[in-house]
Structure formats: C-alpha cells, structure tokens
Design an enzyme around this catalytic site. Structure first.
Site, PDB file in Angstrom:
ATOM      1  N   GLU A  94       0.506  -0.447  -7.330  1.00 34.59           N
ATOM      2  CA  GLU A  94      -0.360  -1.264  -6.496  1.00 34.59           C
ATOM      3  C   GLU A  94      -1.166  -0.397  -5.533  1.00 34.59           C
ATOM      4  O   GLU A  94      -0.711   0.658  -5.093  1.00 34.59           O
ATOM      5  CB  GLU A  94       0.485  -2.259  -5.694  1.00 34.59           C
ATOM      6  CG  GLU A  94       1.087  -3.336  -6.577  1.00 34.59           C
ATOM      7  CD  GLU A  94       2.034  -4.259  -5.831  1.00 34.59           C
ATOM      8  OE1 GLU A  94       2.144  -5.422  -6.254  1.00 34.59           O
ATOM      9  OE2 GLU A  94       2.677  -3.839  -4.861  1.00 34.59           O
ATOM     10  N   CYS A 107      -5.249   2.025   0.571  1.00 34.75           N
ATOM     11  CA  CYS A 107      -3.899   2.592   0.560  1.00 34.75           C
ATOM     12  C   CYS A 107      -3.484   2.750  -0.895  1.00 34.75           C
ATOM     13  O   CYS A 107      -3.431   1.760  -1.632  1.00 34.75           O
ATOM     14  CB  CYS A 107      -2.985   1.628   1.314  1.00 34.75           C
ATOM     15  SG  CYS A 107      -1.278   2.129   1.303  1.00 34.75           S
ATOM     16  N   CYS A 114       9.967   4.813  -5.846  1.00 35.74           N
ATOM     17  CA  CYS A 114      10.174   5.919  -4.916  1.00 35.74           C
ATOM     18  C   CYS A 114      11.661   6.264  -4.875  1.00 35.74           C
ATOM     19  O   CYS A 114      12.509   5.376  -4.912  1.00 35.74           O
ATOM     20  CB  CYS A 114       9.699   5.526  -3.516  1.00 35.74           C
ATOM     21  SG  CYS A 114       9.802   6.890  -2.344  1.00 35.74           S
ATOM     22  N   CYS A 118      14.328   4.649   1.571  1.00 37.26           N
ATOM     23  CA  CYS A 118      14.302   4.235   2.984  1.00 37.26           C
ATOM     24  C   CYS A 118      14.744   2.766   3.041  1.00 37.26           C
ATOM     25  O   CYS A 118      14.242   1.930   2.278  1.00 37.26           O
ATOM     26  CB  CYS A 118      12.892   4.402   3.556  1.00 37.26           C
ATOM     27  SG  CYS A 118      12.295   6.100   3.429  1.00 37.26           S
ATOM     28  N   CYS A 121      12.285  -0.325   3.465  1.00 38.41           N
ATOM     29  CA  CYS A 121      11.100  -0.371   2.605  1.00 38.41           C
ATOM     30  C   CYS A 121      11.456  -0.987   1.253  1.00 38.41           C
ATOM     31  O   CYS A 121      12.416  -0.571   0.602  1.00 38.41           O
ATOM     32  CB  CYS A 121      10.574   1.060   2.417  1.00 38.41           C
ATOM     33  SG  CYS A 121       9.342   1.228   1.133  1.00 38.41           S
ATOM     34  N   GLY A 163       5.693   5.263  -3.301  1.00 40.91           N
ATOM     35  CA  GLY A 163       6.021   6.664  -3.570  1.00 40.91           C
ATOM     36  C   GLY A 163       5.936   7.576  -2.363  1.00 40.91           C
ATOM     37  O   GLY A 163       5.341   7.236  -1.341  1.00 40.91           O
ATOM     38  N   GLU A 164       6.587   8.731  -2.502  1.00 36.62           N
ATOM     39  CA  GLU A 164       6.566   9.775  -1.477  1.00 36.62           C
ATOM     40  C   GLU A 164       5.641  10.881  -2.005  1.00 36.62           C
ATOM     41  O   GLU A 164       5.990  11.613  -2.952  1.00 36.62           O
ATOM     42  CB  GLU A 164       8.005  10.287  -1.259  1.00 36.62           C
ATOM     43  CG  GLU A 164       8.136  11.649  -0.622  1.00 36.62           C
ATOM     44  CD  GLU A 164       7.481  11.769   0.759  1.00 36.62           C
ATOM     45  OE1 GLU A 164       7.791  10.974   1.642  1.00 36.62           O
ATOM     46  OE2 GLU A 164       6.645  12.671   0.923  1.00 36.62           O
ATOM     47  N   SER A 195       0.936  10.781   3.768  1.00 30.90           N
ATOM     48  CA  SER A 195       2.114  10.466   4.574  1.00 30.90           C
ATOM     49  C   SER A 195       3.395  10.989   3.913  1.00 30.90           C
ATOM     50  O   SER A 195       3.495  11.023   2.691  1.00 30.90           O
ATOM     51  CB  SER A 195       2.195   8.940   4.709  1.00 30.90           C
ATOM     52  OG  SER A 195       3.387   8.574   5.322  1.00 30.90           O
ATOM     53  N   LEU A 218       8.516   8.472  10.971  1.00 29.86           N
ATOM     54  CA  LEU A 218       9.636   8.969  11.797  1.00 29.86           C
ATOM     55  C   LEU A 218      10.730   7.898  11.949  1.00 29.86           C
ATOM     56  O   LEU A 218      11.863   8.090  11.542  1.00 29.86           O
ATOM     57  CB  LEU A 218       9.096   9.410  13.161  1.00 29.86           C
ATOM     58  CG  LEU A 218      10.002  10.323  13.952  1.00 29.86           C
ATOM     59  CD1 LEU A 218      10.258  11.629  13.216  1.00 29.86           C
ATOM     60  CD2 LEU A 218       9.390  10.634  15.325  1.00 29.86           C
ATOM     61  N   CYS A 336       2.584  -2.574   4.904  1.00 27.28           N
ATOM     62  CA  CYS A 336       3.410  -1.369   4.864  1.00 27.28           C
ATOM     63  C   CYS A 336       4.839  -1.666   4.435  1.00 27.28           C
ATOM     64  O   CYS A 336       5.487  -2.545   5.000  1.00 27.28           O
ATOM     65  CB  CYS A 336       3.455  -0.815   6.279  1.00 27.28           C
ATOM     66  SG  CYS A 336       2.882   0.830   6.384  1.00 27.28           S
TER      67      CYS A 336
HETATM   68  S1  SF4 Z   1       7.595   4.452  -0.215  1.00 23.22           S
HETATM   69 FE1  SF4 Z   1       7.691   5.616   1.718  1.00 23.22          FE
HETATM   70  S2  SF4 Z   1       8.881   4.321   3.129  1.00 23.22           S
HETATM   71 FE2  SF4 Z   1       9.209   3.544   1.041  1.00 23.22          FE
HETATM   72  S3  SF4 Z   1      11.099   4.552   0.343  1.00 23.22           S
HETATM   73 FE3  SF4 Z   1       9.377   5.814  -0.328  1.00 23.22          FE
HETATM   74  S4  SF4 Z   1       9.097   7.323   1.297  1.00 23.22           S
HETATM   75 FE4  SF4 Z   1      10.365   5.679   2.143  1.00 23.22          FE
END
Ligand code: SF4
Length: 350
Positions: A94, A107, A114, A118, A121, A163-164, A195, A218, A336
């Site tokens: 997306e 975005c 991911c 976290c 999320c 994703g990271e 990010s 953070l 987010c």
């Molecule tokens: S998308 Fe971003 S906030 Fe979500 S789990 Fe992955 S790194 Fe963490």
C-alpha cells in the site's frame, strides 16, 4: 503483469547503462532513454521520438515496460487516498497520498510486511514476506503520479509505509537514485524522508550513501519501555542509537526527525517528555508527536488531547521544535502504523 520479456525498469541504473553500451549505442542515448522512461513515463518504446529505429527494435525485442495500476483506491473523508497494488507474485503493498495544504506527501512501502514487530504497528504484527525491489518502490510513486496527474503533483515522499527501509537498504538506495535523478522523478533530497526504527549499522551506512532526510521512530525514553514497543531496541539500545545519531552526517543545517507515537499511560507522561529532551541533547533534532491510531485488536490506546498538548508544551518551552502530527486517513486505515494491505500474519523478528 507477468510477461515473458524482462521489465526494463527492473534494471539498476548501472545495468541500464551497461545494456546500452553492449548494443554499441552512444553513451548520451542512455540519458535520453532514461528521461523517456522515468520522466515522460512512456507506455511503449514506439513513443520515443529521438532514438534510432534500430535501438527501439532492440528495446522491443528484449524488454517490456511494466506499469502498475492500483487494484484498489480508498479515499478518506479528509482527502487522504490509499492505493493498493498487487504484485506479480500476488503479494500486495500500500501507498498513501496525504494532502496538506499545498503539500501532497506520498507515503510509500519498502517491504511486503515487516520483520521489526513493533507492538503498536499493524504491519509489524504481520511479519515480513519479502523485500520490494527498487522497481517496486519507484513504481509506487510513478503509478500514483500517473493517477493523480490531472489534479495534483506529489511534492514529498516519505518511506513510512509498510516495512523497515534500512532492512532493505540496497534496494532503497537504488530506488532513491531514480527518485532523485533530474532526468528521473527529480525529487530534491530535502523532499524525501526515510524512516527507521533504529537499525543502527544500516542507518550509519545510509548516512554515508544518501543525503535525504532521516526520521527515527523513537516512541520510548528508556530501554525498559522501548524494548517491548520496538524490539530491535534489544539489539541496539537507546545509548547506542543516540550515539549513532550524534555521529550521523547531516548536510547543512539538517536535523533528524524523531517520531514519537504517544500511547496512553505507557510513554505520555511529563517524565517521559523530560527524558526525551535529555536523550536528544546535542543532536540537531525536531520531534513529531503522533497520536496513536487505533485499529481492530490494538493493545494500546490513544493519549488524550490534553496530555498530548502538555507533552508538546514541555518540549517547546525548552526550545525543542515539536509538532503534533494529526493523523490522516484514519477511516480508511491509511494512517501511520495502520497499513496491512491484503496480508495474513507471517514470520516476525526473534
Ligand atoms: S512498519 Fe515501521 S513501525 Fe511498523 S513494525 Fe515495521 S519498523 Fe515498526
């Protein structure tokens, strides 16, 4: 989308140059071809007017130009648009276009799912399926640009979707080359933000190789608090992360943006605000406070407006630029931490 011939846009910029050289074509033709593909966004090689017939035949015999169309678009009451793209292997990602006055921020996603897990999320609860290729990252921008071209122009890009990005560093860096190239999508480095939740070695490598803006998620002010929220903190605790931020090469008067998702009774006290101020000592920083966006099954709650304002005031009074990033696209799960595409839970980081 699948086809027998390879997609020309899957070639890296170096591979594209090599391919042109292999055909014995003059080097400057590479720039022209690049411009037709990425700036003029042609559908077909026949649309090219300033390359030889011979080269166009070679291109047609060996490659196709893959172009995505969103398989679903949802529009929020606030104008935010969420685009779902189906990939060739039937996975999906997306992208979210967020209007904000004259600004249109897109975005984009860097992975299917991911691995960072976290706990606040939704994407993180699904685990990682795979990395996106540089083409799959760039084509999100091209496809949305195509779709909205008659109405608006995308002004900013943020890598804050699924994703990271630092976990897919090579492909993200390659995608940035296309996004920044003046013959490509021509975004200035000040208009792109990548990010990370704190993959320290990759982040430092990224700083050496790219000058786009950096944001760090953070969301915690002690290791005890951050470990369950952002599990990568166990590997790279706050002291390590903050030291890396001090070393991070920031061009000009650049600053690192610290994203802080406020979670009710978890990290939203004035003691947290005080610790946050201390953590950012000697780091050129600004803070974005993000009200938590609830989703079905979420284990956290949103902080009250009053508490959020008090947190912001504490930091502002001490000279730290602090914005509250009001969530957009909540009604379409486009805010987010709410992206999940059409995914089922997979692996998570251990
Ligand atoms: S998308 Fe971003 S906030 Fe979500 S789990 Fe992955 S790194 Fe963490």
């Amino acid at each position: 989308m699948s086809t027998a011939l390879p997609n020309l846009k899957s070639l890296t910029s170096i591979a594209l140059k090599e391919q042109i050289a292999l055909w014995g074509v003059e080097g400057y033709r590479y720039d022209q071809l690049y411009q037709w593909i990425y700036q003029k966004d042609i559908e077909d090689f026949d649309q090219i007017t300033n390359l030889s017939k011979d080269l166009k035949i070679k291109l047609k015999e060996n490659f196709v130009l893959e172009r995505w169309e969103p398989s679903q678009i949802q529009t929020s009451q606030d104008g935010t648009k969420k685009f779902l793209f189906k990939l060739n292997d039937q996975e999906s990602v997306e992208s979210v276009l967020i209007p904000n006055g004259p600004r249109q921020t897109l975005c984009i996603s860097s992975q299917v799912g991911c691995a960072m897990a976290c706990s606040f999320c939704l994407t993180g609860r699904l685990g990682l399926t795979r990395n996106l290729s540089h083409f799959e990252i760039v084509e999100q921008v091209m496809a949305v640009r195509r779709y909205v071209a008659s109405e608006v122009r995308i002004s900013n890009i943020v890598f804050m979707g699924m994703g990271e990005p630092m976990h897919n560093l090579k492909n993200v860096l390659e995608a940035l080359r296309f996004l920044e190239n003046e013959r490509g999508l021509n975004f200035s480095k000040n208009k792109i933000t990548v990010s990370t939740c704190g993959l320290v070695p990759q982040m430092l490598e990224f700083g050496k190789q790219s000058q786009v803006k950096l944001a760090i998620s953070l969301t915690g002010t002690t290791d005890e608090q951050r470990n369950p929220l952002i599990p990568i903190n166990r590997r790279y605790p706050l002291e390590t992360l903050m030291e890396a931020c001090r070393q991070y090469p920031l061009p000009g008067r650049g600053r690192i943006t610290f994203e802080y998702t406020l979670l009710k009774d978890i990290n939203d006290s004035l003691e947290d605000a005080a610790r946050l101020k201390k953590l950012l000592y000697q780091i050129p920083a600004k803070v974005n406070l993000i009200p938590f966006n609830e989703y079905p099954g979420a284990i956290y709650q949103r902080t009250s407006e009053a508490r959020m304002l008090a947190f912001q005031k504490y930091l502002l009074d001490r000279g730290l630029q602090t914005n509250i990033r009001h969530s957009r696209g909540l009604d379409i799960l486009g805010a987010c931490g709410q992206l999940k595409a059409a995914m089922e839970p997979k692996r998570t980081l251990k």
